[in-house]
Design a protein around this motif. Structure first.
Motif, short mmCIF file in Angstrom:
data_model
loop_
_atom_site.label_atom_id
_atom_site.label_comp_id
_atom_site.label_asym_id
_atom_site.label_seq_id
_atom_site.Cartn_x
_atom_site.Cartn_y
_atom_site.Cartn_z
N LEU A 1 18.51 -6.98 2.87
CA LEU A 1 17.34 -7.30 2.05
C LEU A 1 17.68 -8.33 0.98
O LEU A 1 16.90 -9.26 0.73
CB LEU A 1 16.82 -6.02 1.39
N LEU A 2 18.85 -8.19 0.35
CA LEU A 2 19.26 -9.18 -0.66
C LEU A 2 19.45 -10.56 -0.04
O LEU A 2 19.09 -11.58 -0.65
CB LEU A 2 20.56 -8.71 -1.33
N THR B 1 22.08 2.57 4.75
CA THR B 1 21.36 2.19 3.53
C THR B 1 21.99 0.96 2.87
O THR B 1 21.29 0.03 2.47
CB THR B 1 21.35 3.36 2.53
N ILE B 2 23.31 0.96 2.77
CA ILE B 2 24.00 -0.20 2.18
C ILE B 2 23.77 -1.45 3.02
O ILE B 2 23.52 -2.54 2.48
CB ILE B 2 25.51 0.11 2.04
N LEU C 1 20.29 -2.71 2.36
CA LEU C 1 20.19 -3.35 1.04
C LEU C 1 20.81 -4.74 1.05
O LEU C 1 20.25 -5.68 0.48
CB LEU C 1 20.86 -2.47 -0.02
N VAL C 2 21.97 -4.86 1.67
CA VAL C 2 22.62 -6.18 1.76
C VAL C 2 21.74 -7.15 2.54
O VAL C 2 21.57 -8.31 2.15
CB VAL C 2 24.00 -6.03 2.41
#
Length: 249
Positions: free
Chosen positions: A74-75, A67-68, A71-72
């Motif tokens: 995606l950012l 998940t992390i 997210l990274v």
């Protein structure tokens, strides 16, 4: 005479010698006598137990790591996309200027409230070469004096193209309580020939990038004006103007 059968006695078979009882912890010597020996001590060996983590905990850790990572990623993608769009379109905020201000009515009602009616002429300019601006319904322009709103009005709904100038004629009306106190302060300020006014803009807009129309954002603006008079039906001179605007997502 018949020979008499002789009965010979059966020689008894000797039983095997029995082993002597040996006490616990002793042995028998070569001469057959028991010899005492200390009993063997059983040394306890410590048992080390290894507790493995449950499989559920391991799967949760993997899920959190994934998940992390997503997210990274995606950012990074969003940041890279925003950077590319900024370089391609080079967005700039529109500018606004107050060209004229006319007071149609300013006075006290029977209930001692202050009634004001202003006519404002504003020019808005879109400096972008590749970005269009949709001014949506719900925009508002208001005039304030000494942190008290005198009047307000709605901004029209329209589309402003690339590097386009649009002139807006707005009619603002309003009614304020405690009008007598406010009217006295305006008349005293008018004697100095410098009356400060604050024009506030709240405009919902949608940005158009090429053929893509993005979601709504808000343009918030403030123009600090200094006029020489607030007398009704008189020409009003704008002596100073300072306008600042920002984008609210």
């Amino acid at each position: 005479m018949a020979e008499h059968q002789r009965i010979h006695p059966v020689v008894g078979v000797e039983a095997p010698p029995t082993a002597p009882l040996v006490p616990h912890g002793s042995s028998i010597s070569e001469k057959g006598s028991p010899v005492w020996r200390p009993p063997l001590l059983k040394h306890s060996v410590p048992v080390i137990q290894f507790h493995s983590r449950p499989a559920k905990s391991s799967s949760c850790c993997k899920c959190i790591c994934w998940t992390i990572s997503l997210l990274v990623l995606l950012l990074v993608i969003v940041g890279a996309t925003a950077g590319i769009l900024y370089l391609v379109f080079q967005p700039k905020l529109p500018s606004y200027s107050v060209d004229s201000l006319k007071i149609s009515s300013l006075g006290l009602n029977i209930d001692m409230s202050l009634y004001a009616e202003f006519d404002v002429k504003i020019t808005t300019y879109n400096p972008n070469k590749k970005i269009g601006i949709y001014y949506e319904k719900g925009g508002q322009l208001s005039v304030w004096y000494a942190n008290t709103k005198l009047c307000d009005g709605e901004l029209p709904k329209f589309y402003q193209g690339h590097q386009n100038k649009t002139v807006l004629h707005l009619a603002l009306t309003g009614q304020t309580q405690y009008g007598s106190t406010l009217m006295t302060a305006i008349q005293e300020q008018q004697q100095t020939g410098r009356i400060p006014l604050d024009l506030k803009v709240d405009a919902p807009v949608a940005i158009k990038l090429g053929k893509l129309k993005l979601k709504k954002v808000r343009i918030l603006g403030e123009c600090l004006l200094v006029v020489d008079s607030l007398s009704a039906n008189n020409s009003i001179s704008i002596k100073a103007s300072d306008c600042r605007f920002r984008l609210k997502l």
